[in-house]
Design an enzyme around this catalytic site. Structure first.
Site, PDB file in Angstrom:
ATOM      1  N   HIS A  20     -18.893-103.206   1.723  1.00  0.00           N
ATOM      2  CA  HIS A  20     -19.167-102.432   0.522  1.00  0.00           C
ATOM      3  C   HIS A  20     -18.786-103.289  -0.673  1.00  0.00           C
ATOM      4  O   HIS A  20     -17.655-103.777  -0.758  1.00  0.00           O
ATOM      5  CB  HIS A  20     -18.357-101.126   0.510  1.00  0.00           C
ATOM      6  CG  HIS A  20     -18.467-100.375  -0.781  1.00  0.00           C
ATOM      7  ND1 HIS A  20     -19.582 -99.645  -1.122  1.00  0.00           N
ATOM      8  CD2 HIS A  20     -17.602-100.256  -1.824  1.00  0.00           C
ATOM      9  CE1 HIS A  20     -19.396 -99.098  -2.316  1.00  0.00           C
ATOM     10  NE2 HIS A  20     -18.207 -99.455  -2.756  1.00  0.00           N
ATOM     11  N   PRO A 200     -15.833-107.364  -6.795  1.00  0.00           N
ATOM     12  CA  PRO A 200     -16.881-108.054  -6.044  1.00  0.00           C
ATOM     13  C   PRO A 200     -16.361-109.269  -5.284  1.00  0.00           C
ATOM     14  O   PRO A 200     -15.366-109.891  -5.673  1.00  0.00           O
ATOM     15  CB  PRO A 200     -17.868-108.471  -7.146  1.00  0.00           C
ATOM     16  CG  PRO A 200     -17.639-107.499  -8.260  1.00  0.00           C
ATOM     17  CD  PRO A 200     -16.161-107.213  -8.226  1.00  0.00           C
ATOM     18  N   ASP A 201     -17.041-109.587  -4.185  1.00  0.00           N
ATOM     19  CA  ASP A 201     -16.755-110.757  -3.353  1.00  0.00           C
ATOM     20  C   ASP A 201     -15.352-110.748  -2.759  1.00  0.00           C
ATOM     21  O   ASP A 201     -14.783-111.803  -2.455  1.00  0.00           O
ATOM     22  CB  ASP A 201     -16.967-112.056  -4.154  1.00  0.00           C
ATOM     23  CG  ASP A 201     -18.405-112.187  -4.661  1.00  0.00           C
ATOM     24  OD1 ASP A 201     -19.319-111.823  -3.897  1.00  0.00           O
ATOM     25  OD2 ASP A 201     -18.588-112.631  -5.810  1.00  0.00           O
ATOM     26  N   ARG A 202     -14.782-109.562  -2.605  1.00  0.00           N
ATOM     27  CA  ARG A 202     -13.448-109.387  -2.020  1.00  0.00           C
ATOM     28  C   ARG A 202     -12.336-110.030  -2.859  1.00  0.00           C
ATOM     29  O   ARG A 202     -11.230-110.258  -2.379  1.00  0.00           O
ATOM     30  CB  ARG A 202     -13.391-109.920  -0.583  1.00  0.00           C
ATOM     31  CG  ARG A 202     -14.330-109.186   0.387  1.00  0.00           C
ATOM     32  CD  ARG A 202     -13.960-107.719   0.466  1.00  0.00           C
ATOM     33  NE  ARG A 202     -14.677-107.009   1.500  1.00  0.00           N
ATOM     34  CZ  ARG A 202     -15.743-106.241   1.285  1.00  0.00           C
ATOM     35  NH1 ARG A 202     -16.238-106.122   0.062  1.00  0.00           N
ATOM     36  NH2 ARG A 202     -16.322-105.590   2.265  1.00  0.00           N
ATOM     37  N   LEU A 203     -12.626-110.302  -4.128  1.00  0.00           N
ATOM     38  CA  LEU A 203     -11.610-110.847  -5.032  1.00  0.00           C
ATOM     39  C   LEU A 203     -10.967-109.683  -5.787  1.00  0.00           C
ATOM     40  O   LEU A 203     -11.094-109.544  -7.004  1.00  0.00           O
ATOM     41  CB  LEU A 203     -12.248-111.863  -6.000  1.00  0.00           C
ATOM     42  CG  LEU A 203     -12.865-113.081  -5.314  1.00  0.00           C
ATOM     43  CD1 LEU A 203     -13.552-113.977  -6.335  1.00  0.00           C
ATOM     44  CD2 LEU A 203     -11.790-113.872  -4.556  1.00  0.00           C
TER      45      LEU A 203
END
Length: 223
Positions: A20, A200-203
């Site tokens: 997600h 976003p981007d798991r950051l």
């Protein structure tokens, strides 16, 4: 007999592929209150405004005498600078574990908002007067249930529980249901409160409040 594969079931590959993407809304040290409770209240109000179910539900984790953890959902009934309060049966497993080792953790999982709040601290019983004040606000059925249920103990059947409820109803009739001796609240005084905001981007953004002598120190954690 070997169980046949069901194509409708989620496979390990499907599970691993579940992702997600979170929103761009960020969380920065310069933009948060000095107290974690104030930020928690802001996030709680946002969860309520988003019409999330059980916005005050939190995962309470305790450990037993052997150090094995256990978790369950409870409801936060009050929170201020002194801590987070929930209520339970003092004969329950959670209560027994807290009384033996008061170090606990809490987790508020507001997944639809891409947010969670993690609390670590020490739990202690609230005063009987505080428990009585809250107990008086509970629906009568919940008051009866607090008397009838020997929480976490083994029972033979649902019918056994219903008989206990019926006996309790008969016992108190139409009169006031008093606070049971075995029921009351715990307050978790936090030593650490972490706010997690999905990015976003798991950051992800992670801000942690650590209790210090003069208040709180805020630090950013790597995602």
């Amino acid at each position: 007999m070997e169980r046949s594969a069901d194509p409708a079931r989620i496979s390990q590959a499907d599970l691993a592929a579940m992702r997600h993407e979170y929103a761009d809304a960020g969380l920065d040290v310069d933009g948060v209150p000095a107290s974690p409770v104030l930020l928690w209240q802001e996030w709680l109000e946002a969860a309520q405004a988003a019409a999330l179910a059980e916005v005050n539900a939190m995962v309470l984790s305790t450990v037993d005498a052997a150090g094995a953890p256990s978790s369950r959902m409870v409801l936060c009934k009050y929170a201020d600078e002194a801590g987070f309060v929930f209520y339970t049966n003092y004969g329950s497993r959670k209560a027994a574990e807290i009384d033996a080792n008061p170090n606990v953790s809490l987790l508020f999982p507001w997944h639809p908002l891409g947010r969670q709040v993690r609390v670590e601290g020490v739990a202690s019983r609230v005063t009987r007067e505080e428990s009585a004040a809250y107990f008086s606000t509970r629906p009568r059925g919940a008051q009866i249930g607090a008397w009838a249920s020997r929480q976490s103990s083994v029972i033979g059947s649902r019918a056994d529980l219903e008989r206990e409820v019926a006996a309790t109803v008969e016992r108190f009739g139409d009169g006031e249901v008093p606070l049971p001796e075995h029921w009351g609240g715990y307050r978790v005084r936090p030593s650490s409160v972490e706010f997690w905001q999905g990015r976003p981007d798991r950051l992800h953004d992670r801000l942690r409040y650590l209790r210090v002598d003069d208040g709180w120190r805020i630090e950013r954690l790597s995602p």
